[in-house]
Enzyme design. Structure first.
Site, mmCIF file in Angstrom:
data_model
loop_
_atom_site.group_PDB
_atom_site.id
_atom_site.type_symbol
_atom_site.label_atom_id
_atom_site.label_comp_id
_atom_site.label_asym_id
_atom_site.label_seq_id
_atom_site.Cartn_x
_atom_site.Cartn_y
_atom_site.Cartn_z
ATOM 1 N N ARG A 70 0.837 -1.196 0.000
ATOM 2 C CA ARG A 70 0.000 0.000 0.000
ATOM 3 C C ARG A 70 0.873 1.246 0.000
ATOM 4 O O ARG A 70 2.044 1.202 0.397
ATOM 5 C CB ARG A 70 -0.913 0.009 1.234
ATOM 6 N N TYR A 198 -1.591 -3.545 -6.847
ATOM 7 C CA TYR A 198 -1.296 -4.347 -5.667
ATOM 8 C C TYR A 198 -2.348 -4.262 -4.570
ATOM 9 O O TYR A 198 -2.764 -3.169 -4.176
ATOM 10 C CB TYR A 198 0.049 -3.910 -5.071
ATOM 11 N N GLY A 199 -2.715 -5.383 -4.026
ATOM 12 C CA GLY A 199 -3.459 -5.509 -2.766
ATOM 13 C C GLY A 199 -4.440 -4.383 -2.483
ATOM 14 O O GLY A 199 -5.309 -4.058 -3.288
ATOM 15 N N LYS A 207 -9.615 -2.497 1.696
ATOM 16 C CA LYS A 207 -9.383 -1.340 2.567
ATOM 17 C C LYS A 207 -10.179 -0.119 2.105
ATOM 18 O O LYS A 207 -10.670 0.651 2.922
ATOM 19 C CB LYS A 207 -7.894 -0.995 2.620
ATOM 20 N N HIS A 227 -10.700 -2.584 11.512
ATOM 21 C CA HIS A 227 -9.585 -3.396 11.009
ATOM 22 C C HIS A 227 -9.334 -4.539 11.998
ATOM 23 O O HIS A 227 -8.346 -4.537 12.720
ATOM 24 C CB HIS A 227 -8.366 -2.478 10.879
ATOM 25 N N SER A 249 -1.518 -3.869 10.071
ATOM 26 C CA SER A 249 -1.177 -4.798 8.989
ATOM 27 C C SER A 249 0.143 -5.503 9.303
ATOM 28 O O SER A 249 1.089 -4.880 9.777
ATOM 29 C CB SER A 249 -1.015 -4.040 7.667
ATOM 30 N N CYS A 251 0.872 -7.758 11.542
ATOM 31 C CA CYS A 251 1.174 -7.984 12.958
ATOM 32 C C CYS A 251 0.522 -9.263 13.466
ATOM 33 O O CYS A 251 0.322 -9.430 14.669
ATOM 34 C CB CYS A 251 0.720 -6.797 13.806
ATOM 35 N N ARG A 365 2.316 -12.130 -0.575
ATOM 36 C CA ARG A 365 0.983 -12.459 -0.050
ATOM 37 C C ARG A 365 0.409 -13.718 -0.681
ATOM 38 O O ARG A 365 0.769 -14.090 -1.799
ATOM 39 C CB ARG A 365 0.025 -11.298 -0.377
ATOM 40 N N ASP A 491 0.508 -20.320 21.269
ATOM 41 C CA ASP A 491 0.500 -20.069 22.706
ATOM 42 C C ASP A 491 -0.272 -18.803 23.078
ATOM 43 O O ASP A 491 -0.585 -18.583 24.252
ATOM 44 C CB ASP A 491 1.935 -20.011 23.236
HETATM 45 O O1 SAT Z 1 -2.456 -4.491 0.905
HETATM 46 S S1 SAT Z 1 -3.512 -4.762 1.878
HETATM 47 O O2 SAT Z 1 -4.034 -3.501 2.407
HETATM 48 O O3 SAT Z 1 -4.596 -5.477 1.240
HETATM 49 C C1 SAT Z 1 -2.935 -5.710 3.134
HETATM 50 C C2 SAT Z 1 -2.633 -4.944 4.357
HETATM 51 O O4 SAT Z 1 -1.832 -4.025 4.322
HETATM 52 O O5 SAT Z 1 -3.232 -5.259 5.400
HETATM 53 MN MN MN Z 2 -5.152 -5.449 7.143
#
Ligand code: SAT
Ligand code: MN
Length: 580
Positions: A70, A198-199, A207, A227, A249, A251, A365, A491
């Site tokens: 992003r 991309y994404g 998003k 989110h 994102s 994490c 991804r 865990d």
């Molecule tokens: O690229 S995305 O926004 O779809 C993935 C992310 O950053 O959580």
């Molecule tokens: Mn995300």
């Protein structure tokens, strides 16, 4: 297929007259359409087929090396008043936004096919779902949208029935950063994105719609677009608690959403509802209910293996699109953290050479339908969603934040969310590892002024008769040597177990100014290799550091000026006072 909805037909016609595609394809969402698009993309090299024996129906897509994440600095929220977008967003007026981006769309689809993708975010028959139409010239976007959303004929029928939809226009353009813009027009419920394939820049249902536009709509309509992953935790006694967790994102939301219980917690089961986005509504009894607007996952690949996330590892062995991973000599996907195989070709398609850096891109991804997930919950398709017992915020913090703490009440919980800070990750273009404020993990995704958003959170609490408890977790605490203090992954269920026990009034906790922390003996540490000292560090606070933190949270809140809700400021002042 065209449409009976004249507003949609005329928008498509008008868009075609500006972008000048060679042909227009209305997506039906069938499997045969997907297969045909894949065949074409294999033929023109947009996709590479992966090893059919080990990864049946899996494909690799390599994006342009300058288009791998992003781009928050090129993402705008265009509202009439700058204050409505807030200091948390890049802003220009709608007129300026349209003018800037429309210039780039002129003629941009010449020689290409324009795809019209009607999609539904959420179960087709849910009152909580919302629809959109994405127009794109990217076949990669189409096949990803097929896996990620309920798209095609049924979505179009719903759009024609209700008449309203979010308009998303996308073109990969020429992929140059100078001509890349991700523009949102919340007042018009529309999105225009150009210059990236991309994404989150290009799959506009994700998003752009389900968070930025939806958060704006949700405020007007009395709900929340967040989110958050949604996960169901089933105890050995058969009780299921659903929780919603907001982390930035990359994490670990996907890992937590499909976690495998540790051996020392026999009888526990985990059910995945969603791994990234939750839409939260009060139901008629005043309980909080959640749906996942998506129907697939766009997850980070590196680090996925049988130890960290066996469900994900199994899930991506068939019917998966990989983006920017490396390849082994026999065409299997490879990534850092994969326990077997060696890379032969890196994510850019070059012969692998360690001196060129990582084999797979750190933000590489997988795209996969949620139904591939061994822990998939069929309630992900329930129109009424699931009841939420707890909301969990978290970030990636080497220091300061304990393993888990509980807010004292809803208003305090809103402050805990507003104060979330986390180290930046490869999910956005820019420096990695810098701690920044990422309130509710929504910094890149809130479609309006954070001050108004917190006010909305505060008043949303008043619309609920049963308030979920609010927690904060941090799986990423390190010792002085840089070693993680907590094992993480499966865990983490031990911590979620404590959270459920708190919700059910089964355990006491130690009260501190920042909230309730666990007594170490109340955390299940059976068979866990963790020292008493580490556990103590994870379950206590350093008052001096927290005084600094509250000061810093206060300064951050100040940047929102007069619009900041008083109740939030009061919470911050109260805790700061208690710490000193
Ligand atoms: O690229 S995305 O926004 O779809 C993935 C992310 O950053 O959580
Ligand atoms: Mn995300």
């Amino acid at each position: 297929m065209t449409t009976t909805l004249s507003a949609l037909q005329s928008w498509v016609d008008q868009t075609a007259s500006i972008t000048l595609p060679d042909s227009i394809h209305w997506c039906t969402g069938t499997d045969s359409e997907y297969q045909e698009m894949v065949r074409n993309m294999l033929a023109d090299g947009t996709l590479t087929r992966l090893n059919e024996e080990h990864f049946p129906d899996c494909y690799l897509h390599r994006s342009d090396p300058n288009d791998v994440a992003r781009v928050e600095h090129l993402t705008f929220v265009c509202t009439e008043s700058k204050e409505d977008a807030g200091p948390n967003n890049n802003w220009v007026t709608p007129a300026e936004g349209h003018a800037k981006v429309d210039a780039l769309f002129a003629g941009c689809m010449r020689g290409r096919t324009m795809y019209v993708i009607p999609y539904c975010m959420g179960p087709i028959d849910s009152p909580y779902s919302r629809c959109g139409v994405e127009i794109t010239d990217s076949p990669y976007v189409v096949i990803n949208m097929k896996l990620m959303t309920r798209m095609g004929k049924k979505a179009l029928e719903r759009i024609e029935k209700y008449g309203d939809f979010v308009r998303g226009l996308h073109s990969t353009g020429d992929l140059s950063l100078e001509r890349r813009l991700i523009m949102h027009f919340p007042e018009e419920l529309s999105i225009k994105s150009i210059g990236s394939g991309y994404g989150g820049n290009a799959l506009l249902g994700k998003k752009c719609h389900a968070l930025r536009i939806a958060s704006y709509q949700a405020r007007q309509e009395g709900w929340l677009a967040e989110h958050m992953l949604i996960v169901g935790l089933e105890s050995p006694e058969g009780e299921v608690h659903y929780i919603a967790c907001a982390f930035p994102s990359a994490c670990g939301k996907t890992n937590l959403a499909m976690l495998i219980p540790p051996d020392s917690m026999p009888g526990w089961r985990v059910w995945t509802l969603g791994d990234d986005i939750a839409w939260l509504h009060p139901d008629k009894d005043g309980k909080l209910r959640a749906i996942n607007p998506e129907s697939g996952y766009f997850g980070v690949v590196p680090g996925t293996n049988e130890m960290t996330n066996k469900n994900a590892y199994d899930m991506i062995r068939h019917d998966t699109i990989f983006t920017n991973v490396a390849l082994t000599a026999d065409n299997q996907p490879w990534w850092e953290g994969k326990k077997d195989g060696v890379p032969a070709t890196d994510w850019k398609g070059r012969k692998y050479d360690a001196t060129n850096g990582k084999a797979a891109h750190p933000n590489s991804r997988f795209t996969v339908a949620a139904t591939n997930n061994p822990s998939y919950s069929s309630l992900a398709d329930a129109p009424e969603g699931v009841p939420i017992a707890a909301i969990v915020f978290g970030g990636r913090r080497k220091e300061l934040a304990p393993l888990v703490y509980e807010a004292k009440n809803w208003e305090h919980g809103v402050l805990v969310g507003a104060g979330v800070a986390s180290e930046t990750t490869a999910a956005n273009v820019g420096e990695v590892g810098i701690v920044r404020r990422d309130p509710m993990a929504m910094k890149p995704f809130c479609g309006y002024n954070f001050a108004d958003y917190w006010a909305h959170w505060l008043s949303f609490g008043k619309s609920l008769s049963y308030l979920p408890r609010v927690f904060h977790v941090n799986w990423f605490r390190q010792d002085a040597k840089g070693e993680f203090l907590w094992p993480g992954f499966g865990d983490n269920l031990r911590v979620l177990n404590w959270i459920i026990d708190r919700c059910e009034h089964r355990v006491e906790a130690r009260e501190t100014p920042i909230g309730y922390l666990p007594y170490p003996q109340d955390l299940n540490t059976k068979n866990l290799d963790i020292s008493a000292a580490a556990l103590e560090t994870l379950t206590t606070i350093d008052r001096e550091q927290w005084r600094e933190e509250l000061k810093s949270v206060g300064e951050y809140l100040n940047t929102y000026g007069e619009r900041l809700p008083k109740a939030l400021r009061e919470q911050q002042q109260k805790i700061a006072a208690e710490l000193s």
